[in-house]
Design an enzyme around this catalytic site. Structure first.
Site, mmCIF file in Angstrom:
data_model
loop_
_atom_site.group_PDB
_atom_site.id
_atom_site.type_symbol
_atom_site.label_atom_id
_atom_site.label_comp_id
_atom_site.label_asym_id
_atom_site.label_seq_id
_atom_site.Cartn_x
_atom_site.Cartn_y
_atom_site.Cartn_z
ATOM 1 N N TYR A 152 32.896 32.290 56.091
ATOM 2 C CA TYR A 152 34.156 32.863 56.558
ATOM 3 C C TYR A 152 35.088 31.711 56.895
ATOM 4 O O TYR A 152 34.678 30.752 57.551
ATOM 5 C CB TYR A 152 33.921 33.719 57.803
ATOM 6 C CG TYR A 152 35.183 34.298 58.400
ATOM 7 C CD1 TYR A 152 35.871 35.322 57.748
ATOM 8 C CD2 TYR A 152 35.683 33.831 59.601
ATOM 9 C CE1 TYR A 152 37.029 35.860 58.295
ATOM 10 C CE2 TYR A 152 36.849 34.372 60.160
ATOM 11 C CZ TYR A 152 37.514 35.382 59.495
ATOM 12 O OH TYR A 152 38.659 35.919 60.035
ATOM 13 N N ASP B 265 35.061 23.060 56.180
ATOM 14 C CA ASP B 265 35.556 23.898 57.258
ATOM 15 C C ASP B 265 34.648 23.667 58.465
ATOM 16 O O ASP B 265 33.563 24.246 58.557
ATOM 17 C CB ASP B 265 35.558 25.372 56.833
ATOM 18 C CG ASP B 265 36.077 26.278 57.948
ATOM 19 O OD1 ASP B 265 36.252 25.783 59.080
ATOM 20 O OD2 ASP B 265 36.299 27.476 57.673
ATOM 21 N N LYS C 59 38.556 25.933 67.399
ATOM 22 C CA LYS C 59 37.632 26.224 68.506
ATOM 23 C C LYS C 59 37.534 25.093 69.534
ATOM 24 O O LYS C 59 38.355 25.008 70.435
ATOM 25 C CB LYS C 59 36.262 26.625 67.947
ATOM 26 C CG LYS C 59 36.396 27.878 67.031
ATOM 27 C CD LYS C 59 35.089 28.516 66.686
ATOM 28 C CE LYS C 59 35.205 29.559 65.601
ATOM 29 N NZ LYS C 59 35.257 30.934 66.053
#
Ligand code: PMP
Length: 428
Positions: free
Chosen positions: A144, A239, A267
């Protein structure tokens, strides 16, 4: 345990917010619950509006590696807050943040701050397309990378080839340029590159997958991508929205010693405020406006409060011995889990790396999306509910990571393991 206030709030929320939540998994549908509404959090604890106290292993889906409301982060944000919340102009904190990221992450020469992981990947892909003059993006099933159109390609089982929309509203015209291949399948990737590598702008990967549950890269998988992308002039994008500053201070790329061309972060670098970033090789990054011609912008990008939270987090992580401490806590947790899995009569598979891991309710090894999807969702629901009843807060989905933080004490980890043991026993 009483959840009345949360339940009442959810009824109210559903009147005004689609599904009652601002991000779908939070609705807890896949575990047969309604969501807990959170009042506050401190260290490893999270408290709901009914006053229930849980040990938190979600950590806001990754950012809270130091634990909640870490004093240094709070002080840093308070100091920034006193100076105003946004100026839409450059600040010293942004320079400090960029310098810290460039110093930490081996393959970032220049970095641009954005507001979320989605923005980071979306912008990195635009840059890759602009830089190479090619359209095709390669991703892997079960990874994702945020909800940008290009990346919302349905990750069906088997060898997904040309993308089909993973959501109504995503034009076929857009995802026809997205190819999704099986994670960890070097042959499928090599075959694709042999046929169409010269058309591919970029290959984007979670170097350790965290969004189909934790799946570690097979030996040689990332190396094969690096080698073949280089041969075909395709950019390789890591990523590291989850793995950045988690698997090591320099992320997965330092741990695995792989050199991606571009890296996406999010994050942890925001310390719990809305932040993302993308960066990489200087010649590529210089194509971004205003140096270059690839456009990307943001009203709140580099927001002073977000920079303050992120900087304090990175400074705390930079201290001597911090990752060793996190590793020791993680080993206590995951080694304990391994012992429990070995003793259990249930079909279980435990995937772990550093402070992240997932317990899958399946008998076969989980190495890709297909094997992850074979896990028993009902069993996970039962596990989730059993753990919640024992005051342990896990992700409300079988396909997410469990995160150990620096705030978890040995005593809390042991208490958690006992809760796992009891819950699994009750499920046999
Ligand atoms: N990439 C990865 C690897 C992620 O895990 C996520 C979010 N879980 C994203 C990108 C998107 O980040 P955000 O939710 O901040 O848009």
């Amino acid at each position: 345990m009483d959840y009345k206030k949360s339940q009442d709030l959810f009824v109210e929320a559903e009147k005004f917010i689609p599904g009652g939540v601002n991000s779908p998994v939070r609705a807890c549908k896949s575990v047969g619950c309604t969501p807990l509404f959170i009042a506050r959090a401190k260290g490893s604890h999270i408290y709901d509006v009914d006053g229930n106290d849980f040990l938190d292993y979600v950590g806001s889906w990754g950012p809270m590696i130091l634990g909640h409301a870490h004093p240094a982060v709070m002080d840093s944000v308070k100091a920034a807050l006193a100076e105003g919340t946004s100026y839409g102009a450059p600040t010293e904190r942004e320079v400090e943040m960029a310098r810290m990221i460039v110093d930490a992450v081996p393959n970032i020469d220049l970095v641009r701050m954005v507001n979320s992981g989605t923005e980071a990947t979306m912008s990195a892909l635009r840059l890759a397309r602009g830089f190479t003059g090619r359209d095709i993006i390669v991703k892997f099933d079960g990874c994702y990378h945020g909800h940008a159109d290009t990346l919302l390609v349905q990750s069906g089982s088997g060898v997904a080839t040309l993308g089909i929309p993973g959501s109504p509203g995503v034009p076929q015209d857009i995802v026809k340029n997205t190819v999704s291949l099986p994670y960890n399948d070097i042959t499928a990737f090599s075959d694709f590159m042999a046929k169409r590598g010269d058309e591919a702008a970029a290959v984007i990967v979670e170097p350790v997958a965290g969004n189909m549950g934790v799946v570690t890269p097979a030996r040689g998988f990332l190396e094969a991508i690096r080698k073949l992308t280089r041969e075909h002039g395709t950019l390789f994008i890591f990523d590291e929205v989850i793995t950045g500053f988690r698997l090591s201070y320099g992320g997965a790329q330092r741990l695995f010693n792989i050199q991606p061309d571009l890296t996406c972060l999010g994050k942890i670098i925001g310390g719990g405020l809305p932040v993302g970033a993308y960066g990489g090789r200087e010649d590529i990054m210089r194509r971004m406006a205003p140096d270059g011609d690839v456009y990307q912008a943001g009203t709140l990008s580099g927001n002073p409060l977000a920079m303050a939270a992120g900087l304090a987090t990175l400074k705390a992580l930079k201290q001597e011995g911090i990752y060793e401490e996190l590793e020791a806590k993680s080993a206590r947790f995951w080694d304990g889990m391994e012992d429990i899995v070995r003793e259990s009569e249930l079909s279980l598979c435990l995937n772990r790396l550093g402070s992240m891991g997932t317990l899958f309710f399946t008998q076969d090894p989980v190495t890709d999306f297909r094997s992850a999807m074979a896990a028993d969702r009902d069993k996970y629901s039962e596990f989730y509910q059993g753990m919640l009843a024992r005051s342990i807060y896990l992700a409300p989905s079988p396909f997410e990571a469990t995160f150990v933080s620096l705030a978890h004490t040995d005593e809390e980890i042991d208490r958690t393991l006992e809760a796992v043991r009891q819950t699994l026993r009750s499920m046999v």
